[in-house]
Design an enzyme around this catalytic site. Structure first.
Site, PDB file in Angstrom:
ATOM      1  N   GLU A 142      -5.635   8.899   7.917  1.00  0.00           N
ATOM      2  CA  GLU A 142      -6.254   8.465   6.643  1.00  0.00           C
ATOM      3  C   GLU A 142      -7.650   9.055   6.477  1.00  0.00           C
ATOM      4  OE1 GLU A 142      -5.667   4.623   4.828  1.00  0.00           O
ATOM      5  OE2 GLU A 142      -4.556   4.016   6.613  1.00  0.00           O
TER       6      GLU A 142
ATOM      7  N   ASN B 163       0.342  -1.076   5.442  1.00  0.00           N
ATOM      8  CA  ASN B 163       1.294  -0.361   6.318  1.00  0.00           C
ATOM      9  C   ASN B 163       0.684  -0.445   7.708  1.00  0.00           C
ATOM     10  OD1 ASN B 163       3.355   1.796   4.771  1.00  0.00           O
ATOM     11  ND2 ASN B 163       1.532   1.284   3.563  1.00  0.00           N
TER      12      ASN B 163
ATOM     13  N   LYS C 210      -9.556   2.405  -1.653  1.00  0.00           N
ATOM     14  CA  LYS C 210      -9.744   1.856  -0.298  1.00  0.00           C
ATOM     15  C   LYS C 210     -11.065   2.296   0.328  1.00  0.00           C
ATOM     16  CE  LYS C 210      -7.026   1.424   3.998  1.00  0.00           C
ATOM     17  NZ  LYS C 210      -5.750   1.819   4.611  1.00  0.00           N
TER      18      LYS C 210
ATOM     19  N   CYS D  32      -4.899  -2.844   3.063  1.00  0.00           N
ATOM     20  CA  CYS D  32      -4.598  -2.773   4.497  1.00  0.00           C
ATOM     21  C   CYS D  32      -5.788  -2.984   5.411  1.00  0.00           C
ATOM     22  CB  CYS D  32      -3.887  -1.462   4.816  1.00  0.00           C
ATOM     23  SG  CYS D  32      -3.065  -1.558   6.422  1.00  0.00           S
TER      24      CYS D  32
ATOM     25  N   ASN E 112      -6.963   6.499  -1.512  1.00  0.00           N
ATOM     26  CA  ASN E 112      -5.894   5.541  -1.257  1.00  0.00           C
ATOM     27  C   ASN E 112      -6.201   4.385  -2.210  1.00  0.00           C
ATOM     28  OD1 ASN E 112      -4.043   3.729  -0.273  1.00  0.00           O
ATOM     29  ND2 ASN E 112      -4.549   4.056   1.888  1.00  0.00           N
TER      30      ASN E 112
ATOM     31  N   GLU F 253       0.862  -1.195   0.000  1.00  0.00           N
ATOM     32  CA  GLU F 253       0.000   0.000   0.000  1.00  0.00           C
ATOM     33  C   GLU F 253       0.898   1.245   0.000  1.00  0.00           C
ATOM     34  OE1 GLU F 253      -1.562   0.927   3.927  1.00  0.00           O
ATOM     35  OE2 GLU F 253      -3.451   1.627   3.092  1.00  0.00           O
TER      36      GLU F 253
HETATM   37  N1  CDT Z   1      -2.811   1.495   6.529  1.00  0.00           N
HETATM   38  C1  CDT Z   1      -3.704   0.970   7.394  1.00  0.00           C
HETATM   39  O1  CDT Z   1      -4.880   0.812   7.070  1.00  0.00           O
HETATM   40  N2  CDT Z   1      -3.246   0.634   8.635  1.00  0.00           N
HETATM   41  C2  CDT Z   1      -4.074   0.175   9.692  1.00  0.00           C
HETATM   42  C3  CDT Z   1      -3.416   0.518  10.985  1.00  0.00           C
HETATM   43  C4  CDT Z   1      -4.277   0.267  12.157  1.00  0.00           C
HETATM   44  S1  CDT Z   1      -5.570   1.384  12.377  1.00  0.00           S
HETATM   45  C5  CDT Z   1      -4.834   2.854  12.855  1.00  0.00           C
HETATM   46  C6  CDT Z   1      -4.337  -1.331   9.652  1.00  0.00           C
HETATM   47  O2  CDT Z   1      -5.496  -1.728   9.756  1.00  0.00           O
HETATM   48  O3  CDT Z   1      -3.390  -2.114   9.573  1.00  0.00           O
END
Ligand code: CDT
Length: 311
Positions: free
Chosen positions: A146, A197, A127, A172, A110, A47
């Site tokens: 985000e 990420n 996304k 993600c 995204n 991502e």
């Molecule tokens: N990039 C992304 O969606 N990361 C989230 C981080 C946790 S929620 C702040 C994930 O679900 O992995």
């Protein structure tokens, strides 16, 4: 007879805030060339693979935010990735921040794309599940903005006919939601690609930090098994601008078993020959949807966003 596709999952280590796209792309091209040497037909990148994970910073100036977005795809800086892929005859999935002009206004998504072996974009995803928060929260050691920087994706979860099968994409946080996989499962997905990420530290519930790797695999393995699909999950990993990101990049079989997994938190390629016909083992048995699903009993899933009072 097998319907094999050789897939490469190309994990990236950290990308610094001041690292130019040309450097990230050179790293991806190196992984793509390594993949080509191993007979790979399709490479999956993470991502937001072109830059650092910028939602960790609050930025007031829209120009500073927009600097992390792509206004065209391919654009001048990403063109080399498409050219090398075409030269090698390799397809790829790429996550990136998309700045689009749509409905007479500027939109921020995204996004991810699927590119075929001829370098043509054959699929696009924006996304849907945007995690984090909208406002600056000074108590956090790092932000997760985000919800501020992106709009909710408006393309749903489509599947595409490509690479000899039916394929879908997500990004993600989407992987944590069973609806993501089920919507694609209902469109006969045989392969779901996703980049992520994921920080090790989750500020609102730090008592779960030690479970980040477990939850990552738990949800992807469940999504694979419950829909009888291959899942390729690819991390941007390692210590990026003071923030530790989990690795755990893997290729998961339709049985839910991890077939192959990265061992490091840096740039690393793993490869597996995925037989798309293996999806039938699950899709025509325990999860034969037409035979066993009971959608009349699931209506609440689309009828409400939050929970409702118990009866
Ligand atoms: N990039 C992304 O969606 N990361 C989230 C981080 C946790 S929620 C702040 C994930 O679900 O992995």
């Amino acid at each position: 007879m097998a319907r094999n596709i050789v897939i490469g999952a190309a994990q990236l280590g950290p990308i610094a805030r001041d690292e130019p796209r040309s450097s990230a792309i050179a790293r991806m091209i190196a992984l793509m060339r390594e993949a080509s040497g191993k007979g790979v037909e399709l490479v999956v990148f993470p991502e937001l693979a072109l830059t650092t994970f910028f939602p960790r910073w609050f930025m007031a100036d829209q120009a500073d935010i927009d600097a992390f977005f792509e206004t065209s795809m391919p654009g001048p800086e990403t063109a080399p990735l498409f050219e090398v892929a075409k030269e090698l005859g390799i397809g790829f999935y790429l996550g990136y921040a998309e700045l689009a002009e749509e409905d007479g206004r500027v939109r921020h998504f995204n996004a991810s794309i699927l590119v075929d072996k001829e370098g043509k974009i054959v699929g696009k995803y924006r996304k849907v599940h945007l995690p984090g928060h909208r406002e600056h929260e000074s108590w956090r050691p790092f932000q997760h903005l985000e919800k501020r920087y992106f709009e909710t994706g408006n393309l749903g979860f489509p599947t595409f006919s490509a690479f000899g099968g039916t394929v879908g994409m997500c990004l993600c946080n989407d992987r944590r939601w069973p609806e993501t996989f089920r919507v694609m499962g209902l469109q006969q997905a045989e392969l779901v690609m996703l980049g992520y990420n994921t920080p090790v530290h989750y500020p609102p519930a730090p008592e779960h930090d030690h479970l980040q790797d477990f939850h990552n695999h738990l949800v992807m393995q469940a999504g694979a098994y419950q829909n009888g699909t291959w899942v390729v999950g690819v991390a941007k990993a390692g210590h990026e601008e003071g923030c530790d990101l989990i690795g755990g990049t893997c290729i998961i079989a339709p049985t839910g078993e991890i077939a192959v997994q990265c061992q490091t938190l840096g740039d690393e390629l793993i490869v597996h020959t995925c037989d798309l016909d293996r999806c039938r083992e699950i899709q025509t048995n325990i999860f034969d949807f037409a035979q066993h699903r009971e959608p009349d009993s699931y209506q609440l899933i689309t009828a409400t966003k939050g929970v409702r009072k118990p009866n």
